[in-house]
Design a protein around this motif. Structure first.
Motif, mmCIF file in Angstrom:
data_model
loop_
_atom_site.group_PDB
_atom_site.id
_atom_site.type_symbol
_atom_site.label_atom_id
_atom_site.label_comp_id
_atom_site.label_asym_id
_atom_site.label_seq_id
_atom_site.Cartn_x
_atom_site.Cartn_y
_atom_site.Cartn_z
ATOM 1 N N MET A 123 51.438 32.920 40.591
ATOM 2 C CA MET A 123 50.107 32.781 41.197
ATOM 3 C C MET A 123 50.217 32.388 42.667
ATOM 4 O O MET A 123 49.481 32.893 43.524
ATOM 5 C CB MET A 123 49.302 31.736 40.425
ATOM 6 C CG MET A 123 48.802 32.210 39.075
ATOM 7 S SD MET A 123 47.474 33.445 39.160
ATOM 8 C CE MET A 123 46.056 32.396 39.485
ATOM 9 N N LYS A 124 51.135 31.502 42.980
ATOM 10 C CA LYS A 124 51.310 31.079 44.375
ATOM 11 C C LYS A 124 51.744 32.236 45.263
ATOM 12 O O LYS A 124 51.303 32.369 46.407
ATOM 13 C CB LYS A 124 52.338 29.940 44.466
ATOM 14 C CG LYS A 124 51.807 28.581 44.052
ATOM 15 C CD LYS A 124 52.753 27.466 44.435
ATOM 16 C CE LYS A 124 52.715 27.214 45.940
ATOM 17 N NZ LYS A 124 53.502 26.020 46.325
ATOM 18 N N ARG A 125 52.610 33.097 44.729
ATOM 19 C CA ARG A 125 53.109 34.234 45.514
ATOM 20 C C ARG A 125 52.115 35.383 45.572
ATOM 21 O O ARG A 125 52.299 36.317 46.366
ATOM 22 C CB ARG A 125 54.425 34.743 44.915
ATOM 23 C CG ARG A 125 55.603 33.778 45.056
ATOM 24 C CD ARG A 125 56.912 34.489 44.748
ATOM 25 N NE ARG A 125 56.907 35.097 43.430
ATOM 26 C CZ ARG A 125 57.346 34.495 42.322
ATOM 27 N NH1 ARG A 125 57.812 33.262 42.394
ATOM 28 N NH2 ARG A 125 57.310 35.118 41.162
ATOM 29 N N GLY A 126 51.098 35.339 44.724
ATOM 30 C CA GLY A 126 50.126 36.424 44.700
ATOM 31 C C GLY A 126 50.570 37.606 43.852
ATOM 32 O O GLY A 126 49.995 38.690 43.952
ATOM 33 N N THR A 127 51.578 37.392 43.015
ATOM 34 C CA THR A 127 52.036 38.459 42.121
ATOM 35 C C THR A 127 50.937 38.852 41.134
ATOM 36 O O THR A 127 50.822 40.020 40.752
ATOM 37 C CB THR A 127 53.294 38.003 41.348
ATOM 38 O OG1 THR A 127 54.285 37.579 42.278
ATOM 39 C CG2 THR A 127 53.846 39.121 40.483
ATOM 40 N N ILE A 128 50.153 37.860 40.716
ATOM 41 C CA ILE A 128 49.034 38.086 39.809
ATOM 42 C C ILE A 128 47.805 37.352 40.335
ATOM 43 O O ILE A 128 47.917 36.414 41.143
ATOM 44 C CB ILE A 128 49.350 37.603 38.372
ATOM 45 C CG1 ILE A 128 49.855 36.153 38.379
ATOM 46 C CG2 ILE A 128 50.331 38.535 37.693
ATOM 47 C CD1 ILE A 128 50.091 35.565 36.999
ATOM 48 N N ASP A 129 46.635 37.791 39.864
ATOM 49 C CA ASP A 129 45.368 37.162 40.247
ATOM 50 C C ASP A 129 44.870 36.201 39.180
ATOM 51 O O ASP A 129 44.033 35.327 39.465
ATOM 52 C CB ASP A 129 44.281 38.227 40.447
ATOM 53 C CG ASP A 129 44.698 39.301 41.437
ATOM 54 O OD1 ASP A 129 45.069 38.941 42.562
ATOM 55 O OD2 ASP A 129 44.653 40.499 41.064
ATOM 56 N N ALA A 130 45.336 36.373 37.942
ATOM 57 C CA ALA A 130 44.832 35.579 36.825
ATOM 58 C C ALA A 130 45.855 35.590 35.696
ATOM 59 O O ALA A 130 46.784 36.404 35.700
ATOM 60 C CB ALA A 130 43.496 36.137 36.328
ATOM 61 N N PHE A 131 45.668 34.697 34.738
ATOM 62 C CA PHE A 131 46.583 34.667 33.599
ATOM 63 C C PHE A 131 45.962 33.903 32.439
ATOM 64 O O PHE A 131 45.098 33.049 32.613
ATOM 65 C CB PHE A 131 47.915 34.010 33.969
ATOM 66 C CG PHE A 131 47.798 32.556 34.363
ATOM 67 C CD1 PHE A 131 47.929 31.553 33.416
ATOM 68 C CD2 PHE A 131 47.543 32.198 35.675
ATOM 69 C CE1 PHE A 131 47.821 30.212 33.778
ATOM 70 C CE2 PHE A 131 47.439 30.867 36.050
ATOM 71 C CZ PHE A 131 47.578 29.873 35.103
ATOM 72 N N GLU A 132 46.404 34.245 31.233
ATOM 73 C CA GLU A 132 46.175 33.407 30.059
ATOM 74 C C GLU A 132 47.507 32.763 29.722
ATOM 75 O O GLU A 132 48.563 33.339 29.960
ATOM 76 C CB GLU A 132 45.630 34.238 28.893
ATOM 77 C CG GLU A 132 46.437 35.481 28.536
ATOM 78 C CD GLU A 132 47.652 35.229 27.667
ATOM 79 O OE1 GLU A 132 47.874 34.081 27.245
ATOM 80 O OE2 GLU A 132 48.395 36.186 27.431
#
Length: 350
Positions: A209-218
């Motif tokens: 999340m910090k790197r911006g690899t993904i926007d959201a997660f469960e």
């Protein structure tokens, strides 16, 4: 923390009570042979599931008087994360605590007894697993694999957080703009709805999340996710029971290692696993109530998933599973229909 201390005190008492009935270890030729097992969780050290796994290993070791020593390991330290069940099959590990859905590469039905859309909620899921034939069906699914489970081995856990997200979700269209970590059948169903989904181990989510690899997660429950500092990497916490009404994790044991245990140690292991899985569930229900307020106090917006998203997800899930039943091995339909029938019967009591 007071609640955790109370739970741990109760577990310690159970250790001492069971230990009082265990035969003393006598030095010399007639002393029982010490058995050593290795066991792994699937998460990082801060995950409550890993904490309870480690406490269980210690409790069994102490209650057995040292006859059975279970050495605990953190997820990813013995084998790559989510490959724990393979290691149990190969007897690299003798025990593991993991999510069934991490084994979809072996059995398509593994995603059914997992955090999935349309699954049974906590109490109903554990009851089905223990008394409604769930454990037997899971063992039937794993036939030919040197791994087994048993009633009491499943901790249902409270419903998962729907998503921690950097982006606001106000409509179905918003899902199509988000790249999210989403595991198991839930990930497949959301992908069918236009969302970009990826598989990332839980211990790597913060940095992703910090790197911006993904926007959201469960990932897991409010309590688990607060302890992993996810409030620092996502502005929004979305809640809904539709995607994952429970977050089950299961203990699995190597069949050969299990059959080699004396009967009294088999009983000890099964009894303690039953006690700890239930205790973890109750603890996380309590802690999730507290964690909800912590997320709010930290500045996160805690929001309900829009009704149109819930409705569309439930409809897509029903369609997904009907297709699966028609195309997958018979065990898929057996598990799905067993859970569905139990859920209908369970709801008639309300």
């Amino acid at each position: 923390m007071w609640a955790m201390r109370r739970v741990l005190f109760a577990l310690l008492v159970s250790v001492l009570v069971v230990g009082a009935f265990m035969p003393a270890v006598v030095e010399g030729a007639d002393a029982p042979k010490k058995i050593v097992w290795k066991s792994s969780g699937h998460g990082p050290a801060s995950d409550p599931s890993q904490i309870y796994h480690d406490l269980l290993c210690k409790a069994i070791t102490e209650a057995s008087g040292g006859r059975l020593e279970i050495k605990p390991f953190v997820g990813g330290s013995i084998v790559p994360a989510y490959k724990e069940l393979d290691a149990v099959h190969e007897n690299v590990l003798q025990l593991c605590y993991t999510c069934p859905m991490y084994n979809l590469d072996k059995w398509s039905a593994a995603g059914l007894i997992s955090s999935r859309p349309g699954a049974l909620a906590g109490e109903a899921l554990r009851t089905w697993f223990n008394y409604g034939g769930g454990a037997d069906l899971m063992n039937k699914m794993m036939e030919g694999y040197n791994v087994m489970t048993f009633p009491g081995a499943l901790s249902p856990l409270p419903e998962e957080v729907f998503f921690h997200s950097k982006k606001k979700i106000e409509s179905l269209e918003d899902l199509k703009t988000i790249k999210a970590r989403c595991m198991g059948d839930g990930g497949e169903i959301l992908k069918r709805m236009g969302m970009a989904t990826v598989i990332i181990p839980g211990g790597e989510l913060y940095e992703a999340m910090k790197r911006g690899t993904i926007d959201a997660f469960e990932y897991s429950t409010l309590a688990s996710n607060w302890n992993m500092h996810f409030n620092e990497v996502a502005d929004y916490v979305y809640l809904s029971p539709v995607r994952a009404p429970s977050d089950p994790q299961v203990f699995f044991v190597n069949k050969d290692a299990w059959n080699a245990l004396p009967k009294d140690l088999q009983l000890l292991v099964q009894t303690f696993i039953d006690r700890f899985t239930q205790a973890q569930h109750e603890y996380l229900v309590y802690e999730s109530i507290i964690a909800l307020e912590k997320f709010k106090a930290a500045g996160n917006q805690v929001l309900k998933v829009p009704a149109e998203v819930n409705t569309a997800l439930a409809a897509e899930a029903a369609k997904f599973y009907e297709e699966k039943i028609a195309n997958e091995p018979p065990i898929f339909g057996e598990i799905y229909n067993s859970m569905k029938a139990f859920g209908v019967a369970y709801e008639t009591m309300k």
